[in-house]
Scaffold this motif. Sequence first.
Motif, PDB file in Angstrom:
ATOM      1  N   GLU A   1       0.827  -1.215   0.000  1.00  0.00           N
ATOM      2  CA  GLU A   1       0.000   0.000   0.000  1.00  0.00           C
ATOM      3  C   GLU A   1       0.857   1.259   0.000  1.00  0.00           C
ATOM      4  OE1 GLU A   1      -2.471  -0.340   3.408  1.00  0.00           O
ATOM      5  OE2 GLU A   1      -3.622  -2.060   2.647  1.00  0.00           O
ATOM      6  N   ARG A   2       1.930   1.270   0.774  1.00  0.00           N
ATOM      7  CA  ARG A   2       2.715   2.487   0.942  1.00  0.00           C
ATOM      8  C   ARG A   2       3.625   2.778  -0.246  1.00  0.00           C
ATOM      9  NH1 ARG A   2       4.655   2.411   7.312  1.00  0.00           N
ATOM     10  NH2 ARG A   2       2.563   2.373   8.217  1.00  0.00           N
ATOM     11  N   LEU A   3       4.081   1.736  -0.928  1.00  0.00           N
ATOM     12  CA  LEU A   3       5.063   1.945  -1.979  1.00  0.00           C
ATOM     13  C   LEU A   3       4.461   2.471  -3.267  1.00  0.00           C
ATOM     14  CD1 LEU A   3       7.319  -1.144  -1.290  1.00  0.00           C
ATOM     15  CD2 LEU A   3       8.024   1.236  -1.184  1.00  0.00           C
ATOM     16  N   GLY A   4       3.154   2.243  -3.473  1.00  0.00           N
ATOM     17  CA  GLY A   4       2.501   2.798  -4.658  1.00  0.00           C
ATOM     18  C   GLY A   4       3.223   2.422  -5.932  1.00  0.00           C
ATOM     19  N   GLY A   5       3.665   3.428  -6.696  1.00  0.00           N
ATOM     20  CA  GLY A   5       4.336   3.153  -7.961  1.00  0.00           C
ATOM     21  C   GLY A   5       5.843   3.164  -7.876  1.00  0.00           C
ATOM     22  N   GLN A   6       6.410   3.036  -6.672  1.00  0.00           N
ATOM     23  CA  GLN A   6       7.861   3.026  -6.535  1.00  0.00           C
ATOM     24  C   GLN A   6       8.432   1.670  -6.956  1.00  0.00           C
ATOM     25  OE1 GLN A   6       9.352   4.681  -2.764  1.00  0.00           O
ATOM     26  NE2 GLN A   6       7.282   5.410  -2.349  1.00  0.00           N
TER      27      GLN A   6
END
Length: 533
Positions: free
Chosen positions: A253-258
């Motif tokens: 959830e936190r990393l998104g598109g990284q």
Amino acid sequence: MSTDDDWGREYAHLAASDLRRPRDLERFAAAAYLTGHDTDATAALVRAHRIARRDGDRPAAARAAFWLGLHLVLRGRPAQGGGWLTRAGRVLDEDDVDCVERGYLLIPAGLAAIANGGIADARDRFESAIRIAEHHADQDLLTLARLGLGQAAVRGREYAAGRRLLDEAMVAVTADEVSAVVAGIVYCAVIDACYELYDIDRAQEWTAALSEWCEGKPSLVPYRGQCLVHRAEILRRSGSWGDAMELARQAEERLGGQPALGAACYELAELHRLRGDRAAAETYYRRAGTWIGEPQPGLALLRMAQGRIDAAAAAMRRLLPSVADDTARCRLLAPYAEIMLAAGDLSAARSAVDELGRIARTLGSRWLAVTVHHQRGLVLLAEGATDAALGELRTAWLGWRDLGTPYEAARARLHAGLVCTAVGDEDAASAEFDAAHQALAALGAIPDAEHARRLGQQARARGTLTGRETQVLRLVAAGRTNRAIAVELHLSEKTIDRHVSNIFVKLGVSSRAAATARAYERNLVQYPTETGG
């Protein structure tokens, strides 16, 4: 270096200020980046660069361009980031000014040299950066340069030197001598290097330190996702699969598109595969593949679990020759050996284990050394060298236990049970299978636990021939036909046929010769003795 851990408050304060100086804008950009306001961070650095160019302050213009390029690269935008790094270098080329920013620009140049295989070139650049950092007393640059030297040493197969340099870089971080942005970069890079070296003990130590560092900075955002992935992997290895799943989902959830999202998806795929949710594992391996390329060896192990041995073997045979680096190959060799054994390619499995043993000795990795004992035991079992196989698997079990890895320890016991079965010691086999089943069930490794349970049942069945079956087996071993046995025991031939079939199932054999061998192993009949005069 900041003495204020509340980056959220820093960001809010600076966002409400009328910032006109490049240094103030850089400070705001750092606070914005650390609290997840990436757009604001980018805008602030662009503005700092323009103001510095307007005022003729080339070092400040280059510095803003450097940090902007680095932030963009870390956020998965290498083309844009590379463009800003190139501009930073061009700005400094306009004047022969002596400034610390020249040292900072050596860092991405050194990393690019490592990526292109130019280890000596990379080392020269990082050593030059160290000299510049020491001349200007810049701890951030000094730490980044030492980190780069450590990475170059690892890629140059100077593993002991690499570990020392990486540890030295971490000393500056844990002593709170560097800025938060640099601290986060070093933490993540060192932990990644530890996993690359299969130095699991070090990885666990530095991951715990990173977690503590993140917890002490409640507003920090960029490194929390990567930190969660590393923590999830450590929890998986230590057997806390439920907690590992939760952390990996938070990271997703936190990393998104990284770019690090690929690692989170791969970790989720591994957990689902081990727990037997093959559909979910397939989905996450595919998602991971969009970020990290081929999600191997996990996907091949999933194919093997699905019974698609040929597909698993084909994937690994294609992939392994394309990987040249030892530290990358060691991730593949143990799964490759296991898949080759399943495919019946004993020679390929043996070769893979031998190579893994060489790499384990070179890296000095306890984890790999125990893995070699385990895989060598499986190869020896396939070769029929049961005594040697059992010794290797016992050593592996003790090693996994000492490393605190219950899943691997349980599998070592399951495989030891297979050796006991091969030599006809059904009591020992059932004990090993039962212990493996108990541990695997506690972990939630449903497919492996069920496999161990079935093997335990079969071992107990083979170890409990009825009195009549024992009587029939003795006569089979004496060379009697079913008809002759029926006459001798006053039973129908059909009944004897059924007894012989049950004996074959319980002993795990498929021929009268094999059943006879088991009868001798169990001392149900005596080997003939020679007499002569």
